[in-house]
Structures are given as structure tokens and as C-alpha cells.
Design a protein around this motif. Structure first.
Motif, PDB file in Angstrom:
ATOM      1  N   LYS A 150       5.984  81.909  28.773  1.00 48.91           N
ATOM      2  CA  LYS A 150       5.715  82.218  30.206  1.00 48.91           C
ATOM      3  C   LYS A 150       6.376  81.469  31.235  1.00 48.91           C
ATOM      4  O   LYS A 150       6.775  82.088  32.395  1.00 48.91           O
ATOM      5  CB  LYS A 150       4.270  81.768  30.430  1.00 48.91           C
ATOM      6  CG  LYS A 150       3.447  82.046  31.794  1.00 48.91           C
ATOM      7  CD  LYS A 150       2.170  82.105  31.862  1.00 48.91           C
ATOM      8  CE  LYS A 150       1.503  82.213  33.469  1.00 48.91           C
ATOM      9  NZ  LYS A 150       0.033  82.351  33.080  1.00 48.91           N
TER      10      LYS A 150
ATOM     11  N   GLU B  58      -3.326  80.490  26.379  1.00 48.38           N
ATOM     12  CA  GLU B  58      -2.054  79.931  26.884  1.00 48.38           C
ATOM     13  C   GLU B  58      -1.846  78.482  26.485  1.00 48.38           C
ATOM     14  O   GLU B  58      -2.888  77.752  26.472  1.00 48.38           O
ATOM     15  CB  GLU B  58      -2.231  80.000  28.459  1.00 48.38           C
ATOM     16  CG  GLU B  58      -0.944  79.340  28.959  1.00 48.38           C
ATOM     17  CD  GLU B  58      -1.139  79.730  30.829  1.00 48.38           C
ATOM     18  OE1 GLU B  58      -0.811  78.645  31.626  1.00 48.38           O
ATOM     19  OE2 GLU B  58      -1.151  80.901  31.191  1.00 48.38           O
TER      20      GLU B  58
ATOM     21  N   VAL C 291       2.161  82.074  25.734  1.00 47.55           N
ATOM     22  CA  VAL C 291       1.111  82.756  25.548  1.00 47.55           C
ATOM     23  C   VAL C 291       1.101  83.375  24.027  1.00 47.55           C
ATOM     24  O   VAL C 291       2.196  83.824  23.810  1.00 47.55           O
ATOM     25  CB  VAL C 291       0.940  83.880  26.614  1.00 47.55           C
ATOM     26  CG1 VAL C 291      -0.218  84.697  26.205  1.00 47.55           C
ATOM     27  CG2 VAL C 291       0.843  83.111  27.949  1.00 47.55           C
TER      28      VAL C 291
END
Length: 129
Positions: A21, A102, A96
Motif C-alpha cells: 500500500k 493492513e 494489505v
């Protein structure tokens, strides 16, 4: 390019795979010092002139994920990491997983990383050595 109907979707599909991410470089004297780069779960493209840091970024990501360098080019790749992070650069990979959780890998160059899930330090997730 003219076939818009089959090229563009009306909605974004659900992401069902793991992805990087974000990377945040916190400390160090390297080329990526104090940089934060967000990634897309779908497609990412690095564009820049020669020497702008594209390969260095890829090598820092590889290093942070604990992936081995290809045989024969370890020296070159380690040099890119040193250039990007400096002597003791600290960076955080935000990831993720395929379940949508996450988590973060906190890494200080040449040290064992710390892994956080929901802000809680985890142990035993992976043998990084």
C-alpha cells in the motif's frame, strides 16, 4: 484505445489479493530520505530519467520484503539500497493481505524488522533471517 466500452469499467473491482500500500522512508541520508510513496492495489508504473531512483525504490521494496537478490548482482543491488537509504535508513512498508488486513513492517537497515498488525507488534510471523 477506441473501444471504451470494453476498456473501462463502471466500478472498481474488489481487491482480493495482497499488495503493497505504501512505503515511508523516515530517516537516513539517502536519496529516498523523508519520502512517502502510495501504491495502487491494481497497477503501478515508475517513470523517470536514468538515475532518478526507480531501481533503488524497487530494491528497497525487495529488501523490506525479505526477498533475496538475484545471483551475481547482489553487490549492485546492495549499492542501490545504500544509495536510497543511507547508512542507517529507517522505512515502513504498509501492506494489505488477501483478507484485507493492513499491517506494517518497520525496518531499520541491517536490523531485524518489527511487524505490526492493528498497531500491535507481532512475533513469530516470519523468520526474516
Amino acid at each position: 484505445m477506441l473501444d471504451y466500452k470494453n476498456r473501462v469499467k463502471d466500478s472498481i473491482p474488489d481487491i482480493q489479493h495482497s499488495y503493497i500500500k505504501k512505503i515511508t522512508v523516515l530517516d537516513g541520508a539517502g536519496a529516498l530520505s523523508s519520502e512517502s510513496i502510495d501504491f495502487s492495489a491494481a497497477l503501478n508504473t515508475l517513470i523517470g530519467i536514468r538515475g532518478s531512483g526507480k531501481s533503488s525504490l524497487i530494491e528497497v521494496l525487495r529488501y523490506g520484503l525479505g526477498l533475496a537478490a538475484g545471483a551475481g548482482d547482489e553487490g549492485y543491488k546492495n549499492n542501490l539500497i545504500n544509495k536510497a537509504l543511507g547508512s542507517a535508513g529507517k522505512f515502513i512498508l504498509t501492506l494489505v493481505n488477501c483478507h484485507g488486513q493492513e499491517y506494517e513492517i518497520h525496518y531499520i537497515k541491517d536490523q531485524t524488522p518489527d511487524i505490526y498488525l492493528n498497531g500491535i507488534k507481532q512475533s513469530g510471523y516470519r523468520d526474516w533471517e
